[in-house]
Design an enzyme around this catalytic site. Structure first.
Site, PDB file in Angstrom:
ATOM      1  N   PRO A   6     134.423  42.548  62.779  1.00 34.66           N
ATOM      2  CA  PRO A   6     134.493  43.289  61.401  1.00 34.66           C
ATOM      3  C   PRO A   6     134.678  44.796  61.423  1.00 34.66           C
ATOM      4  O   PRO A   6     134.048  45.369  62.050  1.00 34.66           O
ATOM      5  CB  PRO A   6     133.309  42.697  60.772  1.00 34.66           C
ATOM      6  CG  PRO A   6     132.275  42.451  61.900  1.00 34.66           C
ATOM      7  CD  PRO A   6     133.288  41.751  62.886  1.00 34.66           C
ATOM      8  N   ASN A   7     135.380  45.387  60.273  1.00 34.73           N
ATOM      9  CA  ASN A   7     135.342  46.751  60.065  1.00 34.73           C
ATOM     10  C   ASN A   7     136.405  47.382  61.149  1.00 34.73           C
ATOM     11  O   ASN A   7     136.766  48.570  60.858  1.00 34.73           O
ATOM     12  CB  ASN A   7     134.284  47.382  59.728  1.00 34.73           C
ATOM     13  CG  ASN A   7     133.482  46.980  58.763  1.00 34.73           C
ATOM     14  OD1 ASN A   7     133.979  46.729  57.608  1.00 34.73           O
ATOM     15  ND2 ASN A   7     132.333  46.495  58.938  1.00 34.73           N
ATOM     16  N   ARG A  14     137.858  56.554  59.094  1.00 36.72           N
ATOM     17  CA  ARG A  14     136.350  57.038  58.798  1.00 36.72           C
ATOM     18  C   ARG A  14     135.614  57.161  60.217  1.00 36.72           C
ATOM     19  O   ARG A  14     136.257  56.408  61.350  1.00 36.72           O
ATOM     20  CB  ARG A  14     135.805  56.247  58.089  1.00 36.72           C
ATOM     21  CG  ARG A  14     135.853  56.771  56.607  1.00 36.72           C
ATOM     22  CD  ARG A  14     135.130  55.700  55.666  1.00 36.72           C
ATOM     23  NE  ARG A  14     136.114  54.544  55.245  1.00 36.72           N
ATOM     24  CZ  ARG A  14     135.555  53.442  54.695  1.00 36.72           C
ATOM     25  NH1 ARG A  14     133.960  52.995  54.770  1.00 36.72           N
ATOM     26  NH2 ARG A  14     136.251  52.415  54.320  1.00 36.72           N
ATOM     27  N   TYR A  19     134.208  56.771  66.559  1.00 37.12           N
ATOM     28  CA  TYR A  19     135.110  55.837  67.204  1.00 37.12           C
ATOM     29  C   TYR A  19     136.499  56.346  67.517  1.00 37.12           C
ATOM     30  O   TYR A  19     137.256  55.458  67.824  1.00 37.12           O
ATOM     31  CB  TYR A  19     135.194  54.950  66.147  1.00 37.12           C
ATOM     32  CG  TYR A  19     134.018  53.895  65.768  1.00 37.12           C
ATOM     33  CD1 TYR A  19     133.471  53.300  66.753  1.00 37.12           C
ATOM     34  CD2 TYR A  19     133.216  54.019  64.475  1.00 37.12           C
ATOM     35  CE1 TYR A  19     132.219  52.488  66.567  1.00 37.12           C
ATOM     36  CE2 TYR A  19     132.293  53.411  64.411  1.00 37.12           C
ATOM     37  CZ  TYR A  19     131.635  52.868  65.288  1.00 37.12           C
ATOM     38  OH  TYR A  19     130.376  51.849  64.885  1.00 37.12           O
ATOM     39  N   ASN A  70     135.587  42.544  71.060  1.00 35.63           N
ATOM     40  CA  ASN A  70     134.834  43.459  70.618  1.00 35.63           C
ATOM     41  C   ASN A  70     134.492  42.822  69.272  1.00 35.63           C
ATOM     42  O   ASN A  70     135.080  42.902  68.101  1.00 35.63           O
ATOM     43  CB  ASN A  70     135.597  44.735  70.207  1.00 35.63           C
ATOM     44  CG  ASN A  70     134.781  45.966  69.555  1.00 35.63           C
ATOM     45  OD1 ASN A  70     133.564  45.557  69.382  1.00 35.63           O
ATOM     46  ND2 ASN A  70     135.202  47.045  69.346  1.00 35.63           N
ATOM     47  N   ALA A  73     129.984  44.565  64.641  1.00 34.49           N
ATOM     48  CA  ALA A  73     128.572  44.336  64.262  1.00 34.49           C
ATOM     49  C   ALA A  73     128.110  42.975  64.678  1.00 34.49           C
ATOM     50  O   ALA A  73     126.908  42.790  64.696  1.00 34.49           O
ATOM     51  CB  ALA A  73     128.572  44.474  62.821  1.00 34.49           C
ATOM     52  N   ASP A  83     127.505  30.805  70.862  1.00 32.39           N
ATOM     53  CA  ASP A  83     127.401  29.653  71.025  1.00 32.39           C
ATOM     54  C   ASP A  83     129.033  29.223  71.392  1.00 32.39           C
ATOM     55  O   ASP A  83     129.204  28.295  72.221  1.00 32.39           O
ATOM     56  CB  ASP A  83     126.997  28.731  69.932  1.00 32.39           C
ATOM     57  CG  ASP A  83     125.480  28.676  70.037  1.00 32.39           C
ATOM     58  OD1 ASP A  83     124.785  29.120  71.068  1.00 32.39           O
ATOM     59  OD2 ASP A  83     124.925  28.215  68.916  1.00 32.39           O
ATOM     60  N   GLU A  94     133.148  41.586  77.072  1.00 36.81           N
ATOM     61  CA  GLU A  94     132.405  42.010  75.915  1.00 36.81           C
ATOM     62  C   GLU A  94     132.979  43.814  76.074  1.00 36.81           C
ATOM     63  O   GLU A  94     132.569  44.164  77.229  1.00 36.81           O
ATOM     64  CB  GLU A  94     131.026  41.907  75.793  1.00 36.81           C
ATOM     65  CG  GLU A  94     130.449  42.806  74.632  1.00 36.81           C
ATOM     66  CD  GLU A  94     128.766  42.746  74.825  1.00 36.81           C
ATOM     67  OE1 GLU A  94     128.166  41.900  75.325  1.00 36.81           O
ATOM     68  OE2 GLU A  94     128.427  43.472  73.868  1.00 36.81           O
ATOM     69  N   HIS A  96     133.310  47.622  73.582  1.00 40.16           N
ATOM     70  CA  HIS A  96     132.923  48.466  72.893  1.00 40.16           C
ATOM     71  C   HIS A  96     133.353  49.797  72.995  1.00 40.16           C
ATOM     72  O   HIS A  96     133.542  50.406  73.838  1.00 40.16           O
ATOM     73  CB  HIS A  96     131.630  48.608  72.486  1.00 40.16           C
ATOM     74  CG  HIS A  96     130.647  47.215  72.271  1.00 40.16           C
ATOM     75  ND1 HIS A  96     130.838  46.657  70.982  1.00 40.16           N
ATOM     76  CD2 HIS A  96     129.891  46.444  73.075  1.00 40.16           C
ATOM     77  CE1 HIS A  96     130.063  45.449  71.125  1.00 40.16           C
ATOM     78  NE2 HIS A  96     129.671  45.407  72.423  1.00 40.16           N
ATOM     79  N   LEU A  97     133.964  50.291  71.741  1.00 32.35           N
ATOM     80  CA  LEU A  97     134.491  51.785  71.747  1.00 32.35           C
ATOM     81  C   LEU A  97     133.273  52.586  72.294  1.00 32.35           C
ATOM     82  O   LEU A  97     133.450  53.653  72.935  1.00 32.35           O
ATOM     83  CB  LEU A  97     135.153  52.248  70.508  1.00 32.35           C
ATOM     84  CG  LEU A  97     136.396  51.342  70.045  1.00 32.35           C
ATOM     85  CD1 LEU A  97     136.690  51.435  68.748  1.00 32.35           C
ATOM     86  CD2 LEU A  97     137.458  52.021  70.758  1.00 32.35           C
ATOM     87  N   ARG A 103     123.103  54.562  71.161  1.00 35.49           N
ATOM     88  CA  ARG A 103     122.931  54.640  69.642  1.00 35.49           C
ATOM     89  C   ARG A 103     121.804  53.777  69.063  1.00 35.49           C
ATOM     90  O   ARG A 103     120.751  53.662  69.790  1.00 35.49           O
ATOM     91  CB  ARG A 103     124.237  53.855  69.111  1.00 35.49           C
ATOM     92  CG  ARG A 103     125.694  54.491  69.662  1.00 35.49           C
ATOM     93  CD  ARG A 103     126.529  54.021  69.068  1.00 35.49           C
ATOM     94  NE  ARG A 103     126.877  54.273  67.768  1.00 35.49           N
ATOM     95  CZ  ARG A 103     127.783  53.659  66.610  1.00 35.49           C
ATOM     96  NH1 ARG A 103     128.686  52.627  67.118  1.00 35.49           N
ATOM     97  NH2 ARG A 103     127.679  53.678  65.246  1.00 35.49           N
TER      98      ARG A 103
HETATM   99  O1  CA2 Z   1     131.570  50.730  69.712  1.00 32.49           O
HETATM  100  C1  CA2 Z   1     132.245  49.517  69.193  1.00 32.49           C
HETATM  101  O2  CA2 Z   1     133.167  49.328  69.719  1.00 32.49           O
HETATM  102  C2  CA2 Z   1     131.399  48.871  68.004  1.00 32.49           C
HETATM  103  O3  CA2 Z   1     131.645  47.169  68.563  1.00 32.49           O
HETATM  104  C3  CA2 Z   1     131.903  49.142  66.795  1.00 32.49           C
HETATM  105  C4  CA2 Z   1     131.081  48.384  65.686  1.00 32.49           C
HETATM  106  C5  CA2 Z   1     129.715  48.568  65.830  1.00 32.49           C
HETATM  107  O4  CA2 Z   1     128.837  47.786  64.646  1.00 32.49           O
HETATM  108  C6  CA2 Z   1     128.992  48.256  66.922  1.00 32.49           C
HETATM  109  O5  CA2 Z   1     127.717  48.480  67.269  1.00 32.49           O
HETATM  110  C7  CA2 Z   1     129.962  49.006  68.146  1.00 32.49           C
HETATM  111  C8  CA2 Z   1     131.554  49.014  64.203  1.00 32.49           C
HETATM  112  C9  CA2 Z   1     133.266  48.979  64.061  1.00 32.49           C
HETATM  113  C10 CA2 Z   1     133.143  49.409  62.648  1.00 32.49           C
HETATM  114  O6  CA2 Z   1     134.301  50.349  62.878  1.00 32.49           O
HETATM  115  C11 CA2 Z   1     134.426  51.364  61.653  1.00 32.49           C
HETATM  116  C12 CA2 Z   1     135.670  52.137  61.687  1.00 32.49           C
HETATM  117  C13 CA2 Z   1     135.850  53.078  60.865  1.00 32.49           C
HETATM  118  C14 CA2 Z   1     134.950  53.248  60.029  1.00 32.49           C
HETATM  119  C15 CA2 Z   1     133.669  52.609  59.853  1.00 32.49           C
HETATM  120  C16 CA2 Z   1     133.517  51.604  60.744  1.00 32.49           C
END
Ligand code: CA2
Length: 143
Positions: A6-7, A14, A19, A70, A73, A83, A94, A96-97, A103
């Site tokens: 998600p997102n 943003r 990110y 990835n 959240a 599961d 797994e 993550h950026l 964090r």
């Molecule tokens: O660092 C990562 O790749 C995360 O998986 C990114 C997730 C975060 O919840 C993880 O803890 C770490 C969030 C992705 C949302 O990305 C956004 C991008 C632009 C603006 C807002 C959120």
């Protein structure tokens, strides 16, 4: 198969300080360029819906050698994804950026880490490239 949670469709619009400035499409282009060098085929998907990610993970068996995930959240919350990874048996990397361990405390916990082959985080777009290389290693070296 690369799966994005998600997102991540908002990347590049943003929070560039966390990110980066690349969009998810930009990242996909970089992944495909490296995959071409390795001779690997890549499927690249994103969903904001937990159940859709679960369905894609379930469907990976017999179709994809490795999942690079990835989960965004959902990493920190989703027993359903965990599961599904365990059930499908397809090796999963797994990624993550950001460095989730540097964090907020709630990001230090990964529900999926125990059922993944390993975790790569903190390298921005390079986390995706390293994820691809880890997947290639898992497949080719059969590790
Ligand atoms: O660092 C990562 O790749 C995360 O998986 C990114 C997730 C975060 O919840 C993880 O803890 C770490 C969030 C992705 C949302 O990305 C956004 C991008 C632009 C603006 C807002 C959120």
């Amino acid at each position: 198969m690369f799966l994005n949670g998600p997102n991540l469709n908002l990347l590049g619009t943003r929070e560039p300080e966390v990110y980066g400035r690349l969009t998810l499409s930009d990242i996909e282009v970089e992944v495909r360029a490296r995959a071409a060098q390795l001779g690997a085929e890549v499927e690249f998907r994103q969903s904001n819906v937990e159940g859709e990610l679960v369905t894609w993970i379930q469907g990976a068996k017999g179709r994809f050698d490795v999942i690079v995930l990835n989960a965004a959240a959902y990493t920190h919350t989703s027993v359903a994804l965990r599961d599904a990874i365990a059930a499908t048996g397809v090796p999963t990397v797994e990624i993550h950026l950001s460095n989730v361990h540097a964090r907020e405390e709630f990001r230090h916990v990964s529900m999926i880490a125990p059922v993944c082959r390993g975790q790569i985080c903190g390298f921005g777009v390079k986390s995706y490239i390293l994820g691809l290389e880890a997947a290639f290693y898992v497949k080719v070296a059969n590790k």
